[in-house]
Every structure is written in structure tokens, then in C-alpha cells.
Design a protein around this motif. Structure first.
Motif, PDB file in Angstrom:
ATOM      1  N   ARG A   1      43.021  44.511  32.952  1.00 32.14           N
ATOM      2  CA  ARG A   1      44.111  44.258  33.910  1.00 32.14           C
ATOM      3  C   ARG A   1      44.553  45.515  34.660  1.00 32.14           C
ATOM      4  O   ARG A   1      44.717  45.481  35.887  1.00 32.14           O
ATOM      5  N   PRO A   2      44.780  46.647  33.971  1.00 25.90           N
ATOM      6  CA  PRO A   2      45.271  47.820  34.706  1.00 25.90           C
ATOM      7  C   PRO A   2      44.341  48.294  35.813  1.00 25.90           C
ATOM      8  O   PRO A   2      44.790  48.937  36.767  1.00 25.90           O
ATOM      9  N   SER A   3      43.049  47.990  35.696  1.00 23.02           N
ATOM     10  CA  SER A   3      42.108  48.465  36.715  1.00 23.02           C
ATOM     11  C   SER A   3      42.388  47.844  38.077  1.00 23.02           C
ATOM     12  O   SER A   3      41.983  48.387  39.112  1.00 23.02           O
ATOM     13  N   HIS A   4      43.066  46.703  38.105  1.00 26.22           N
ATOM     14  CA  HIS A   4      43.371  46.051  39.385  1.00 26.22           C
ATOM     15  C   HIS A   4      44.364  46.878  40.200  1.00 26.22           C
ATOM     16  O   HIS A   4      44.421  46.739  41.421  1.00 26.22           O
ATOM     17  N   ALA A   5      45.148  47.689  39.508  1.00 23.15           N
ATOM     18  CA  ALA A   5      46.110  48.527  40.220  1.00 23.15           C
ATOM     19  C   ALA A   5      45.406  49.538  41.121  1.00 23.15           C
ATOM     20  O   ALA A   5      45.973  49.983  42.135  1.00 23.15           O
ATOM     21  N   TRP A   6      44.175  49.923  40.779  1.00 22.88           N
ATOM     22  CA  TRP A   6      43.411  50.847  41.619  1.00 22.88           C
ATOM     23  C   TRP A   6      43.098  50.227  42.975  1.00 22.88           C
ATOM     24  O   TRP A   6      42.801  50.932  43.937  1.00 22.88           O
ATOM     25  N   LEU A   7      43.148  48.912  43.052  1.00 24.13           N
ATOM     26  CA  LEU A   7      42.887  48.207  44.310  1.00 24.13           C
ATOM     27  C   LEU A   7      44.175  47.933  45.075  1.00 24.13           C
ATOM     28  O   LEU A   7      44.158  47.254  46.107  1.00 24.13           O
ATOM     29  N   GLY A   8      45.303  48.433  44.542  1.00 23.60           N
ATOM     30  CA  GLY A   8      46.584  48.160  45.175  1.00 23.60           C
ATOM     31  C   GLY A   8      47.120  46.776  44.861  1.00 23.60           C
ATOM     32  O   GLY A   8      47.988  46.254  45.566  1.00 23.60           O
ATOM     33  N   LEU A   9      46.620  46.179  43.787  1.00 23.23           N
ATOM     34  CA  LEU A   9      47.029  44.840  43.381  1.00 23.23           C
ATOM     35  C   LEU A   9      47.701  44.911  42.018  1.00 23.23           C
ATOM     36  O   LEU A   9      47.568  45.886  41.283  1.00 23.23           O
ATOM     37  N   SER A  10      48.415  43.855  41.653  1.00 25.12           N
ATOM     38  CA  SER A  10      49.124  43.864  40.377  1.00 25.12           C
ATOM     39  C   SER A  10      48.185  43.494  39.238  1.00 25.12           C
ATOM     40  O   SER A  10      47.268  42.679  39.417  1.00 25.12           O
ATOM     41  N   PRO A  11      48.385  44.086  38.047  1.00 22.95           N
ATOM     42  CA  PRO A  11      47.582  43.706  36.880  1.00 22.95           C
ATOM     43  C   PRO A  11      47.964  42.334  36.334  1.00 22.95           C
ATOM     44  O   PRO A  11      47.333  41.860  35.402  1.00 22.95           O
ATOM     45  N   GLY A  12      48.996  41.726  36.898  1.00 25.24           N
ATOM     46  CA  GLY A  12      49.448  40.420  36.428  1.00 25.24           C
ATOM     47  C   GLY A  12      48.781  39.284  37.173  1.00 25.24           C
ATOM     48  O   GLY A  12      47.596  39.006  37.025  1.00 25.24           O
ATOM     49  N   LEU A  13      49.563  38.623  38.038  1.00 27.85           N
ATOM     50  CA  LEU A  13      49.059  37.432  38.725  1.00 27.85           C
ATOM     51  C   LEU A  13      47.926  37.765  39.694  1.00 27.85           C
ATOM     52  O   LEU A  13      46.990  36.973  39.865  1.00 27.85           O
ATOM     53  N   ASP A  14      47.983  38.934  40.345  1.00 28.91           N
ATOM     54  CA  ASP A  14      46.895  39.297  41.267  1.00 28.91           C
ATOM     55  C   ASP A  14      45.565  39.395  40.532  1.00 28.91           C
ATOM     56  O   ASP A  14      44.515  39.003  41.059  1.00 28.91           O
ATOM     57  N   PHE A  15      45.586  39.938  39.320  1.00 28.62           N
ATOM     58  CA  PHE A  15      44.360  40.072  38.534  1.00 28.62           C
ATOM     59  C   PHE A  15      43.715  38.711  38.303  1.00 28.62           C
ATOM     60  O   PHE A  15      42.485  38.590  38.263  1.00 28.62           O
ATOM     61  N   GLU A  16      44.538  37.667  38.171  1.00 28.06           N
ATOM     62  CA  GLU A  16      44.028  36.327  37.862  1.00 28.06           C
ATOM     63  C   GLU A  16      43.667  35.524  39.101  1.00 28.06           C
ATOM     64  O   GLU A  16      42.921  34.546  39.001  1.00 28.06           O
TER      65      GLU A  16
END
Length: 333
Positions: free
Chosen positions: A63-78
Motif C-alpha cells: 500500500r505505501p508504494s502507491h504514495a510514490w505515484l501521488g495517490l493514497s495507500p487507502g482507497l486509491d490503492f484499491e
């Protein structure tokens, strides 16, 4: 007197918003192999055809890796996934570079490579087809020594099962997954695919070594649950009667090996753990009890006592300050 008050926390089911839609974004990466130099990871390269995961497991380490894309590790990850349409072509280009040294490569180390959209995009399938063509990179005399393994080798095409033996690839399986999945596997996989699903007996009979485990924290870390599932093909309440796909049952000895010496072999640790032998690391409390196949259902509720039973002889419990076993014991089951 009491007065009702709406604090906004109570909602009727028909008032809940619909689930968010999943969006896919094309990832135009010019390379496909992700490299790492971590001393804590058993591989230095990986392939990730997708980023983000619709499965939505709350504990997912990716999940935390999604933050590198400027997205949230929560709902954006899913819900906000990216895909690499050129993954297979990029991989073949990398493998054909002069001087490339083949080593273990993880597939989907950051995100599960089997997203629902894989059904149509088939990116993971294309990557596997490329790897198939490079099978000859590992000389036959080095295949067994390398101890390559497929983690979660639980849904395998029947035609690929013999390839594990031919290539000396170790199938790593978690026995409790079979009994956890039994009520949905047929509906999701189809009856035909179940012929290669959780096929422990098929692997053992061809000489493969099964590397067992619990898959904690997805499942409980309790090893006796896995041993029970291996021997009976039943859940903890001993269902279904006779076991699910019972032709794939293991003997108690085979199940024990998968959780001990064979698991250690898969990690190149068979000389230091997995057996009770001189020089091997041992737990502070060693415990066991005699069982046979007919009494296998007792394993489901078994809890170890502070003693070691070897055959008919019961050894007294003794807590040792040394983690190294000083005697050799033979377990008879």
C-alpha cells in the motif's frame, strides 16, 4: 424525558453510496525489472505488471508504494490501478542483454499479478510465456542446487505439474488454504481447473519436495492446523466428511516433513533447523504426541504438552538454556 437525535452515524443500507469504480492507467515504463539491494530480501529483482490491487487486503505491505505515484495507500490503492502493457516485450529485451546473469526473480512482489483485469489484459500470462522460452538459461546440472521455488503453488495447470520435477522447482504451499478455499474454489476456478488445485499428492508422487507453511498473518500461525488440513483435507470442524478432493491427502509423515525438514530445505537451512539433530537449532520447549492416520482428526484440537514422546518412550520435559540440540531423537508417527 428522552429525545431522539440523529448524529449522522446511522444509515440504512439503501443510503450507502455505490462502491467506487476501478480506473486503469497505462504505465509507459521503459524497463520492467525492479532491482533492490536489501539484505533482508531473498531476491534482488522483481517484475510487477500492475500497480495497485483490487483485492483490498488491509494488511498489504504494498500500500505505501502507491504514495510514490501521488495517490493514497487507502482507497486509491484499491481503485486506481496502473498496468504495463509492454511488460513481456521489455522483459525479453532485458533477458537478451549480453552479460545478464540469471537469478531468482519475483513476480508480483509489490502487487498481486493476478488482478481481475488480468482476465482480459493477460499481462502476467505473457510474462510467464517469456520466462518459459528462457528455461534453458539454467543448466540441468544446476537446477536442483538452485532450489528455485514457486510460492503459493496451489492452482497449477495439470500439464505444468511434471515440469516442477523436471526443472527441480520446489512447490511452496500452505495447506490451510485448501480448506479455507474449498467452499468457493469450484465456483471461481471451474471443476476442470480443480484437477491441478492444491494437488499435494500429485507433487509428492512425482518426487517433488513440498515446502510447507501457514501464510501467517493471512491464516493463523498454528502449524497443527496445517498438518490437520494436509492429512484430512478437512476444515477445523472436520468437514467435509472424507475430505475435500481426498485423493490429494498426505500421510502424517509427509505432512510433518513439509512443515519441518522440507521447509528448512527450501530455505537452505536443513543443516541448522527442521530436525532434532546435533548442531541444529531447537525451540526451548520441544513437544509432540504419537498419532496415526486413523486418528488424524485429533490433530485439529491438539495442543502440545511440555514433553517429547518418541515412539513409546516419553522423555521428561527439561528447559534448556542452550538453543542447540545435543542429542538425536527419532520421531515415529
Amino acid at each position: 424525558a428522552r429525545a431522539s437525535f440523529d448524529d449522522g452515524w446511522q444509515h440504512q443500507d439503501d443510503e450507502l453510496p455505490p462502491p467506487p469504480a476501478t480506473t486503469l492507467t497505462r504505465d509507459s515504463s521503459r524497463s520492467i525489472i525492479a532491482w533492490n539491494q536489501s539484505p533482508d530480501i531473498g531476491f534482488d529483482r522483481a517484475i510487477n505488471p500492475y500497480r495497485g490491487c483490487e483485492h483490498g487486503c488491509i494488511y498489504c505491505y504494498a500500500r505505501p508504494s502507491h504514495a510514490w505515484l501521488g495517490l493514497s495507500p487507502g482507497l486509491d490503492f484499491e481503485t486506481k490501478l496502473s498496468f504495463k502493457p509492454d511488460a513481456a516485450a521489455l522483459l525479453e529485451k532485458e533477458l537478451r542483454k549480453p552479460g545478464y546473469v540469471p537469478k531468482p526473480m519475483a513476480l508480483g512482489s509489490n502487487t498481486d499479478p493476478y488482478q481481475p483485469v488480468e482476465r482480459t489484459l493477460k499481462l502476467t500470462r505473457a510474462v510467464l510465456e517469456v520466462l518459459d522460452r528462457f528455461e534453458q538459461l539454467v543448466p540441468e546440472d544446476k537446477r536442483q542446487a538452485s532450489r528455485h521455488r514457486v510460492e503459493h503453488a496451489q492452482i497449477v495447470s495439470p500439464k505444468d505439474i511434471p515440469r516442477f520435477a523436471k526443472l527441480h522447482v520446489l512447490p511452496a504451499m500452505q495447506a490451510v488454504h485448501a480448506t479455507s478455499d474449498k467452499n468457493m474454489a469450484g465456483d471461481r476456478l471451474g471443476v476442470a481447473r480443480l484437477r491441478g488445485a492444491y494437488a499435494w499428492r500429485s507433487f509428492i508422487d512425482q518426487g517433488s519436495i513440498i515446502v510447507g507453511g501457514s501464510d501467517f498473518p493471512v491464516e493463523l500461525a498454528e502449524p497443527f492446523h496445517g498438518i490437520h488440513a494436509s492429512v484430512t483435507r478437512q476444515s477445523q470442524d472436520n468437514q467435509p466428511v472424507g475430505g475435500w478432493l481426498p485423493e490429494q491427502k498426505l500421510s502424517l509423515t509427509e505432512a510433518l516433513r513439509s512443515f519441518t525438514v522440507d521447509a528448512a530445505y527450501g530455505a537452505f537451512q536443513e543443516h541448522s533447523m527442521g530436525t532434532l539433530a546435533p548442531g541444529s537449532w531447537a525451540p526451548k520447549t520441544v513437544s509432540w504426541a504419537p498419532y496415526n492416520y486413523a486418528a488424524a482428526v485429533r490433530i485439529a484440537s491438539y495442543r502440545p504438552n511440555p514433553q517429547l514422546t518418541v515412539g513409546a518412550e516419553q522423555l521428561p520435559y527439561r528447559e534448556s538454556v542452550s538453543p542447540v540440540a545435543s542429542e538425536t531423537y527419532t520421531l515415529r508417527v
